[in-house]
Write an enzyme that holds these catalytic residues in place. Structure first.
Site, PDB file in Angstrom:
ATOM      1  N   LYS A 192     -45.596  29.458 -17.646  1.00  0.00           N
ATOM      2  CA  LYS A 192     -46.754  29.265 -16.759  1.00  0.00           C
ATOM      3  C   LYS A 192     -46.490  30.088 -15.513  1.00  0.00           C
ATOM      4  CE  LYS A 192     -48.441  27.345 -13.553  1.00  0.00           C
ATOM      5  NZ  LYS A 192     -48.968  28.085 -12.380  1.00  0.00           N
ATOM      6  N   GLU A 267     -34.270  26.935  -9.534  1.00  0.00           N
ATOM      7  CA  GLU A 267     -33.906  28.042  -8.643  1.00  0.00           C
ATOM      8  C   GLU A 267     -34.867  27.959  -7.459  1.00  0.00           C
ATOM      9  OE1 GLU A 267     -33.698  30.719  -6.667  1.00  0.00           O
ATOM     10  OE2 GLU A 267     -34.412  32.212  -8.121  1.00  0.00           O
ATOM     11  N   CYS A 301     -36.342  34.715  -2.762  1.00  0.00           N
ATOM     12  CA  CYS A 301     -35.556  33.487  -2.632  1.00  0.00           C
ATOM     13  C   CYS A 301     -34.219  33.773  -1.974  1.00  0.00           C
ATOM     14  CB  CYS A 301     -35.376  32.827  -3.983  1.00  0.00           C
ATOM     15  SG  CYS A 301     -34.941  33.977  -5.278  1.00  0.00           S
ATOM     16  N   GLU A 400     -36.823  27.518   5.032  1.00  0.00           N
ATOM     17  CA  GLU A 400     -37.211  28.783   4.414  1.00  0.00           C
ATOM     18  C   GLU A 400     -38.590  29.200   4.928  1.00  0.00           C
ATOM     19  OE1 GLU A 400     -38.049  28.826   0.072  1.00  0.00           O
ATOM     20  OE2 GLU A 400     -36.677  30.521   0.029  1.00  0.00           O
TER      21      GLU A 400
END
Ligand code: NAI
Ligand code: MG
Length: 498
Positions: A192, A267, A301, A400
């Protein structure tokens, strides 16, 4: 700069078929969502809608998972040896290579990344297929000393149906390594992709059919996270779930997979630090430090989003970095500038929010870049920002941003550098810049991160290198041989032969 208006927008290399409304790929067939609903596909560089993808729901997901389940248990896939699977992946590599220009243009248009990055992503995809095509038959089990009269051994076996929910920042990397590792290991796959960047994954699955992957081995279902994504993570016929994206969504997906006690691999991003000591080769470090936060407009990331710098060189480093940052320009992908736009309006707003709050939390804006002249007003541009004296307790130090914002914090000595490096809940990547060999080893040991680079930094690179995090950065390792192991389970077999 390019001048042809079609080439300008990365359209020149795009056959019209790739711009037409797309369908899911399920059980080897091309299928719209059963509901007939679609989602617009937009280009972040100008905000223009240029295609559509299915807005799939639980029924569409169910069909794809059933196709993957059937392909795993009944189809020809089980008769493919590890060598056969590796050769198929290598064959796909050749086809992707043939399509490289169009894939790169499609990716740049769908994500707004500069055209050279679209090409770099295709090259990374080729490298993943090269690596896993060769690695598929290299993973071995072991024999275990056991009772007298017995022989015990382990086999590496596939999980079965692997479900993967991926984000929009590097779809080509993720699709190619999932196909490489999950299918290389003999699993079947239901993917997906993110609603903002599904086109390259759909194209990849189409090319995999051409390569000869049997129907149902690779399925791609597009749609929204809480609809298609949630239905996939919670499906009882899914055997293992991999996810890349935000920590918050990762927690939701693990809870969904836990309904059926399925394993997961997460992750989940980071707040990775680069640590610059006074004895380092600063001239070598600065371009790498800059690139690690600018690459893909900071939407990585493993972005190097914090810089910890030795107080003795702090002033000079900030001066040099400020000079660099003030020259950086965010531009539409077709101009191939320093960085492109954010993926969508929501992410651009989010990054602007961090920038606004950082000032009120005591950080100092040392420099900010610009936006290219003539950048379309519908694009989602955020000029890169360099913040100095970022307090360790502030949001900018800990959370983040996922944008081109570098947070600089000075340190006094090695002990404080290590403490600050570990002072977030994330633990994905770190970079240590020093010529002192003993310090290199000490820092590598002390830093809690899945990857530590010494006098280097790998934002997104390193197909061979196991990659993943600690803490809020998630668990499990992708890339390298480690990902093949992760895409398999251990089966122990014991013979009593007397
Ligand atoms: P997200 O983590 O919500 O989305 C990633 C994927 O998860 C997409 O395919 C999405 O459709 C799916 N998803 C969302 N909600 C879901 C649910 N309830 N069930 C199942 N699947 C679901 O990330 P989003 O909203 O696009 O970005 C927000 C923040 O996440 C970013 O600012 C960034 O901090 C972080 N992020 C981190 C990434 C990384 O590579 N570590 C990649 C993308 C985002
Ligand atoms: Mg898009």
């Amino acid at each position: 700069m390019l001048t042809n208006p079609k080439a300008d927008q990365g359209l020149a290399a795009l056959p019209p078929s790739l711009l037409a409304p797309r369908t899911n790929i399920t059980g080897g067939r091309f299928a719209a969502a059963r509901s007939g609903q679609t989602l617009d596909v937009a280009c972040p560089s100008d905000g223009g809608v240029f295609s559509s993808i299915p807005r799939s729901d639980a029924d569409d997901v169910d069909e794809a998972v059933r196709a993957a389940h059937q392909a795993f248990h009944e189809g020809p896939w089980a008769t493919f040896s590890a060598l056969d699977r590796g050769r198929l992946i290598t064959k796909l590599m050749g086809i992707v290579d043939r399509e490289a220009d169009a894939l790169a243009a499609l990716e740049s248009r769908d994500t707004g990344k500069p055209v050279r990055l679209g090409r770099a992503d295709v090259n990374a995809a080729l490298r993943y297929l090269e690596f896993y095509g060769g690695a598929a038959d290299k993973l071995t089990g072991e024999t275990i000393p056991f009772l007298d009269g017995h022989t015990a051994l382990t086999l590496r076996v596939p999980h079965g149906v692997v479900a993967s929910i991926i984000p929009w920042n590097y779809p080509l990397h993720m699709v190619s390594r999932l196909i490489g590792a999950a299918c290389g290991m003999g699993n079947t796959l239901v993917l997906k992709p993110a609603e903002d960047a599904s086109l390259s994954a759909l194209r990849f699955a189409e090319l995999a059919l051409e390569a000869g992957f049997p129907a149902g081995v690779i399925n791609v279902v597009t749609g929204l996270g809480p609809e298609a994504g949630a239905a996939l993570a919670a499906h009882p016929l899914v055997d293992f779930v991999t996810f890349t994206g935000s920590s918050a969504t990762g927690a939701v997906i693990q809870a969904l997979a836990a309904r059926h006690n399925r394993g997961t691999s997460m992750e989940l991003g980071g707040k990775s630090a680069q640590i610059l000591f006074a004895d380092a080769d600063v001239d070598a470090a600065l371009p790498v430090i800059q690139n690690a936060i600018i690459q893909n407009a900071g939407q990585t990331c493993s972005a190097g989003s914090r810089l910890l710098v030795d107080r003795r060189i702090h002033g000079a480093v900030i001066e040099a970095l400020a000079e660099r940052f003030s020259r950086l320009v965010a531009a539409p992908h077709w101009q191939d500038g320093d960085l492109g736009p954010m993926i969508n309006a929501k992410q651009a707003e989010r990054v602007r929010g961090f920038i606004a709050r950082a000032r009120s939390e005591g950080a100092r804006l040392a420099a900010q870049g610009g936006i290219a002249d003539g950048a379309p007003s519908g694009g989602h541009y955020v000029p890169p920002a360099l913040f100095d004296d970022v307090p360790p307790e502030s949001e900018l130090f800990r959370d983040e941003v996922f944008g081109p914002v570098l947070a600089v914090t000075p340190f006094e000595d090695e002990a404080e550098a290590a403490r600050l490096a570990n002072a977030t809940d994330f633990g994905l990547v770190a970079g240590v810049w020093t010529r002192d060999g003993g310090r290199q080893h000490r820092m590598a040991k002390r830093i809690r991160a899945g990857q530590v680079f010494i006098n280097a930094y790998g934002a997104g690179g390193g197909v061979e290198l196991p990659f993943g995090g600690f803490g809020r950065s998630g668990h499990g390792r992708e890339k390298g041989m480690e990902f093949l192991r992760h895409m398999s389970a251990t089966k122990t077999v014991v013979f009593n032969h007397g």
